[in-house]
Scaffold this motif. Structure first.
Motif, mmCIF file in Angstrom:
data_model
loop_
_atom_site.group_PDB
_atom_site.id
_atom_site.type_symbol
_atom_site.label_atom_id
_atom_site.label_comp_id
_atom_site.label_asym_id
_atom_site.label_seq_id
_atom_site.Cartn_x
_atom_site.Cartn_y
_atom_site.Cartn_z
ATOM 1 N N GLY A 160 -13.236 -18.386 -26.310
ATOM 2 C CA GLY A 160 -13.566 -19.805 -26.447
ATOM 3 C C GLY A 160 -13.692 -20.523 -25.119
ATOM 4 N N GLY A 161 -13.569 -19.809 -24.017
ATOM 5 C CA GLY A 161 -13.650 -20.409 -22.695
ATOM 6 C C GLY A 161 -12.333 -20.272 -21.949
ATOM 7 N N GLU A 162 -12.309 -20.799 -20.735
ATOM 8 C CA GLU A 162 -11.109 -20.681 -19.913
ATOM 9 C C GLU A 162 -10.025 -21.640 -20.384
ATOM 10 N N VAL A 163 -8.782 -21.137 -20.438
ATOM 11 C CA VAL A 163 -7.635 -21.994 -20.753
ATOM 12 C C VAL A 163 -6.664 -21.926 -19.591
ATOM 13 N N SER A 164 -5.966 -23.041 -19.389
ATOM 14 C CA SER A 164 -4.981 -23.151 -18.327
ATOM 15 C C SER A 164 -3.619 -23.337 -18.989
ATOM 16 N N LEU A 165 -2.684 -22.440 -18.666
ATOM 17 C CA LEU A 165 -1.383 -22.440 -19.319
ATOM 18 C C LEU A 165 -0.260 -22.560 -18.288
ATOM 19 N N LYS A 166 0.645 -23.513 -18.495
ATOM 20 C CA LYS A 166 1.811 -23.670 -17.637
ATOM 21 C C LYS A 166 3.012 -23.064 -18.357
ATOM 22 N N VAL A 167 3.691 -22.126 -17.700
ATOM 23 C CA VAL A 167 4.852 -21.461 -18.291
ATOM 24 C C VAL A 167 6.035 -22.431 -18.243
ATOM 25 N N LEU A 168 6.568 -22.777 -19.436
ATOM 26 C CA LEU A 168 7.683 -23.711 -19.545
ATOM 27 C C LEU A 168 9.019 -22.996 -19.706
ATOM 28 N N GLU A 169 9.007 -21.886 -20.446
ATOM 29 C CA GLU A 169 10.269 -21.216 -20.785
ATOM 30 C C GLU A 169 9.996 -19.762 -21.131
ATOM 31 N N ILE A 170 10.892 -18.878 -20.727
ATOM 32 C CA ILE A 170 10.800 -17.455 -21.058
ATOM 33 C C ILE A 170 12.122 -17.048 -21.688
#
Length: 159
Positions: free
Chosen positions: A147-157
């Protein structure tokens, strides 16, 4: 399966594969053999769709057995006690902020044969999984999805 690549699974995924193999080798094989026996009793095999269907099912069952056995020869099991939460890896849950769609999403990274998009279980081989592997809390990763490029910020692991 011709290629002998390594398959990564959780201990739960390994148990499911072993249970499926046991079921196919015992119960399912017996059911298919009985269906073939019953279909043979109908007479002329050249025009016997029940026989053809049962033989096709037998082929499918035997292929799945061979596939699982091949997977089990080349399997890497990720046990819970081996999973670290300093970076994203197979076996971790990762909460991310999707900057593209402005929403929080929690994924569980699993081996490729354990994926279940409805439960947000994604493969380490998927575009998002590949982007997240190795990322730490606070990092922003970009993934090229269908669906295109997505930008993801890691909040918690977590585990």
């Amino acid at each position: 399966m011709q290629n002998s690549r390594q398959f990564t699974v959780s201990s739960e995924g390994l148990k499911k594969l072993q249970e499926e193999l046991e079921y196919l080798k015992t119960t399912k094989r017996r059911e298919v053999a009985e269906a073939i026996k019953v279909a043979r009793a109908f007479g002329d095999l050249s025009e016997n769709s029940e026989y053809d269907e049962a033989k096709n099912e037998q082929g499918t069952v035997e292929q799945r057995i061979a596939d699982i056995e091949e997977m089990l020869k080349n399997i890497k099991v990720i046990y819970d006690h081996d999973v670290k939460t300093d970076t994203v890896s197979v076996g971790t849950k990762v909460k991310v902020y999707d900057e593209t769609y402005e929403e929080e999403v929690e994924y569980t990274l699993v081996g490729s044969n354990e994926t279940n998009p409805m439960e947000f279980k994604i493969s380490e081989e998927s575009p998002i999984g590949r982007a997240l592997i190795g990322a730490a809390v606070g990092e922003v990763v970009k993934a090229e999805t269908p669906g295109g490029e997505v930008s993801l910020k890691v909040l918690e692991i977590s585990k």
